[in-house]
Design a protein around this motif. Structure first.
Motif, PDB file in Angstrom:
ATOM      1  N   THR A 105       0.795  -1.257   0.188  1.00 35.09           N
ATOM      2  CA  THR A 105      -0.189  -0.074   0.019  1.00 35.09           C
ATOM      3  C   THR A 105       0.705   1.151  -0.002  1.00 35.09           C
ATOM      4  N   GLN A 162       0.642   5.201   1.334  1.00 33.96           N
ATOM      5  CA  GLN A 162      -0.380   5.868   2.424  1.00 33.96           C
ATOM      6  C   GLN A 162       0.399   7.117   2.405  1.00 33.96           C
ATOM      7  N   ASP A 222       1.198   7.042  13.286  1.00 36.61           N
ATOM      8  CA  ASP A 222       0.068   6.391  12.731  1.00 36.61           C
ATOM      9  C   ASP A 222      -0.329   5.831  11.243  1.00 36.61           C
ATOM     10  N   ASP A 267       1.662   2.639  10.806  1.00 35.47           N
ATOM     11  CA  ASP A 267       1.059   1.619  11.299  1.00 35.47           C
ATOM     12  C   ASP A 267      -0.277   1.012  10.728  1.00 35.47           C
ATOM     13  N   GLU A 268      -0.888   1.912  10.263  1.00 35.05           N
ATOM     14  CA  GLU A 268      -2.021   1.722   9.240  1.00 35.05           C
ATOM     15  C   GLU A 268      -1.565   1.127   7.777  1.00 35.05           C
ATOM     16  N   ARG A 303       1.189  -0.549   7.435  1.00 31.58           N
ATOM     17  CA  ARG A 303       1.537  -1.844   7.909  1.00 31.58           C
ATOM     18  C   ARG A 303       0.526  -2.935   8.078  1.00 31.58           C
ATOM     19  N   GLN A 304      -0.498  -2.576   8.636  1.00 29.11           N
ATOM     20  CA  GLN A 304      -1.631  -3.514   8.668  1.00 29.11           C
ATOM     21  C   GLN A 304      -2.188  -3.834   7.432  1.00 29.11           C
ATOM     22  N   LYS A 305      -2.393  -2.510   6.315  1.00 32.88           N
ATOM     23  CA  LYS A 305      -3.072  -2.964   5.262  1.00 32.88           C
ATOM     24  C   LYS A 305      -2.196  -3.821   4.191  1.00 32.88           C
ATOM     25  N   ILE A 359      -0.073  -5.985   5.353  1.00 29.90           N
ATOM     26  CA  ILE A 359      -0.116  -7.494   6.014  1.00 29.90           C
ATOM     27  C   ILE A 359      -1.568  -8.311   5.418  1.00 29.90           C
ATOM     28  N   GLU A 360      -2.569  -7.549   5.656  1.00 27.68           N
ATOM     29  CA  GLU A 360      -3.841  -7.845   5.275  1.00 27.68           C
ATOM     30  C   GLU A 360      -3.835  -8.238   3.819  1.00 27.68           C
ATOM     31  N   ARG A 361      -3.356  -7.588   3.023  1.00 23.40           N
ATOM     32  CA  ARG A 361      -3.219  -8.031   1.698  1.00 23.40           C
ATOM     33  C   ARG A 361      -2.550  -9.255   1.343  1.00 23.40           C
TER      34      ARG A 361
END
Length: 104
Positions: free
Chosen positions: A25, A27, A52, A55-56, A58-60, A62-64
Motif C-alpha cells: 500500500t 499511504q 500512525d 502503522d495503518e 503495515r496493517q493494510k 499484511i492483510e493484503r
C-alpha cells in the motif's frame, strides 16, 4: 493464519511450499496533518501523524498479503518481511512479503 519471520514453524511440518505472496500500500496524510508534522520537526519528538500512518499502512499490507495466501490455499506464511520506501514527501509505500505454505 500463522505468520512467522523464520523459515520454519517450531512443532509444525511444512507439507507444501505454495509460493511467494505479497501485499502493499502507499499511504499519505492530508495536508493539514502534514503541516503539523512539519512543525514538529522544529521542536523535536515523535511525529505521531507519521507513526500512525505507517502503522495503518503495515496493517493494510499484511492483510493484503494474507488475502493472497488464503486465495492460494495456504494456512501459514514463513519468512515474512516488511519493507518500506518513500514515494514522495509525506507518502510511503509498505510491502509485506513471504512464502505461503501448508503446515500440519
Amino acid at each position: 493464519m500463522m505468520i512467522v519471520t523464520t523459515d520454519y514453524i517450531p512443532g509444525k511440518e511444512i507439507r507444501e511450499l505454495i509460493g511467494f505472496v505479497k501485499g502493499s500500500t502507499v499511504q499519505s496524510k492530508h495536508i493539514g496533518k502534514d503541516l503539523m508534522a512539519g512543525l514538529k520537526t522544529i521542536v523535536g519528538g515523535e511525529i505521531k501523524e507519521y507513526t500512525d500512518m505507517l502503522d495503518e499502512a503495515r496493517q493494510k499490507a499484511i492483510e493484503r498479503m494474507l488475502g493472497e495466501a488464503r486465495n492460494l490455499g495456504a494456512n501459514a506464511i514463513i519468512g515474512m518481511r516488511l519493507q518500506s520506501s518513500s514515494v514522495m514527501q509525506g507518502a510511503s509505500e509498505i510491502i509485506a512479503y513471504g512464502t505461503a505454505v501448508w503446515v500440519e
